[in-house]
Write a protein that holds these residues in place. Sequence first.
Motif, PDB file in Angstrom:
ATOM      1  N   ASP A  53       6.576  32.426 -86.622  1.00  0.00           N
ATOM      2  CA  ASP A  53       5.470  32.976 -87.409  1.00  0.00           C
ATOM      3  C   ASP A  53       5.698  32.538 -88.854  1.00  0.00           C
ATOM      4  OD1 ASP A  53       3.872  34.571 -89.047  1.00  0.00           O
ATOM      5  OD2 ASP A  53       4.185  36.391 -87.900  1.00  0.00           O
ATOM      6  N   VAL A  55       4.817  33.657 -91.625  1.00  0.00           N
ATOM      7  CA  VAL A  55       5.066  34.719 -92.611  1.00  0.00           C
ATOM      8  C   VAL A  55       6.071  35.735 -92.087  1.00  0.00           C
ATOM      9  CG1 VAL A  55       2.856  34.464 -93.790  1.00  0.00           C
ATOM     10  CG2 VAL A  55       3.023  36.040 -91.862  1.00  0.00           C
ATOM     11  N   CYS A  56       6.916  35.318 -91.152  1.00  0.00           N
ATOM     12  CA  CYS A  56       7.961  36.190 -90.586  1.00  0.00           C
ATOM     13  C   CYS A  56       9.313  35.843 -91.209  1.00  0.00           C
ATOM     14  CB  CYS A  56       8.017  36.002 -89.073  1.00  0.00           C
ATOM     15  SG  CYS A  56       9.500  36.647 -88.283  1.00  0.00           S
ATOM     16  N   PRO A  85       1.377  34.191 -84.114  1.00  0.00           N
ATOM     17  CA  PRO A  85       0.975  35.154 -85.161  1.00  0.00           C
ATOM     18  C   PRO A  85       1.323  36.591 -84.782  1.00  0.00           C
ATOM     19  CG  PRO A  85      -0.943  34.440 -83.898  1.00  0.00           C
ATOM     20  CD  PRO A  85       0.220  33.643 -83.382  1.00  0.00           C
ATOM     21  N   THR A  86       2.359  37.104 -85.397  1.00  0.00           N
ATOM     22  CA  THR A  86       2.824  38.454 -85.079  1.00  0.00           C
ATOM     23  C   THR A  86       1.782  39.487 -85.474  1.00  0.00           C
ATOM     24  OG1 THR A  86       5.009  37.617 -85.685  1.00  0.00           O
ATOM     25  CG2 THR A  86       4.822  39.967 -85.267  1.00  0.00           C
ATOM     26  N   HIS A  89       2.197  41.459 -88.819  1.00  0.00           N
ATOM     27  CA  HIS A  89       2.105  40.729 -90.085  1.00  0.00           C
ATOM     28  C   HIS A  89       0.626  40.416 -90.316  1.00  0.00           C
ATOM     29  CE1 HIS A  89       6.481  39.209 -89.412  1.00  0.00           C
ATOM     30  NE2 HIS A  89       6.458  40.362 -90.049  1.00  0.00           N
ATOM     31  N   ALA A  92      -0.558  36.758 -90.630  1.00  0.00           N
ATOM     32  CA  ALA A  92       0.053  35.772 -89.741  1.00  0.00           C
ATOM     33  C   ALA A  92      -0.995  34.899 -89.064  1.00  0.00           C
ATOM     34  CB  ALA A  92       0.913  36.478 -88.695  1.00  0.00           C
ATOM     35  N   CYS A  96      -1.098  30.860 -89.187  1.00  0.00           N
ATOM     36  CA  CYS A  96      -1.022  30.017 -87.991  1.00  0.00           C
ATOM     37  C   CYS A  96      -2.274  29.154 -87.860  1.00  0.00           C
ATOM     38  CB  CYS A  96      -0.839  30.879 -86.746  1.00  0.00           C
ATOM     39  SG  CYS A  96       0.792  31.640 -86.622  1.00  0.00           S
ATOM     40  N   GLN A 121       6.531  32.669 -98.460  1.00  0.00           N
ATOM     41  CA  GLN A 121       5.919  33.661 -97.576  1.00  0.00           C
ATOM     42  C   GLN A 121       5.857  35.065 -98.157  1.00  0.00           C
ATOM     43  OE1 GLN A 121       9.419  35.265 -94.650  1.00  0.00           O
ATOM     44  NE2 GLN A 121       8.297  33.536 -93.888  1.00  0.00           N
TER      45      GLN A 121
END
Length: 220
Positions: A53, A55-56, A85-86, A89, A92, A96, A121
Amino acid sequence: MMKMNPLLFCLLMLFLCFFICKSQLPIPAKIDGFVYRKPSVWGESVLVEAFLDPVCPGSRDSWPALKQALDYYSGRLSLVVHPFPTSYHSNAFIGCRSLHIANKLNSSSVYPLLELFFKTQEQYYDAPTYEMSRASIVADMTKLALTAVGENFRTAFQLGFNDSSTVEATKISFKYGCSRGVGGPPVFFVNGMPLSNPGSPLDYNQWRSTIDPLLAKNKS
């Protein structure tokens, strides 16, 4: 950052698994994911599939060691990254989707863009973007993406967010991860088999201890 209640997340995953078992997922024209440096994913090389992801934090922290392993093994190690994409988040999915748009316009820009997301991020976490509109977030990510994709793709990249095919591609990435049992990134598969401790980054020594024996067997 805000996180989903663990019980709610488990219930969501159970629902998704039930849905997957009861209905046919859409089959994409080509397999999901972005191939790193275009080596063969079959033959004598070891194949790593990474569900990440942009932004993870865990995905970000896992990347340097994996990239170091890729540089060390060169053509003996293949990588396919599946954007995942979590759900907890908030940005996300947009991130993605940006990767899919970049892949459509200039496939060589996907990994530079992924690395840019990892470097920046924190500005896309839930708290910093709480009062931002979706349009503002998309505009900001577009500005970031153009440094990797190329300024000459500005109009095409912006139009990519109006292209239903990029939505579908991002949805397929998520559904593909769910079909493989991915609950939250980073998750890694080696030659099709999941590694233990999903959700945790692996260091370089762990990659070496996993891959060296497999390459030795291939050589023999």
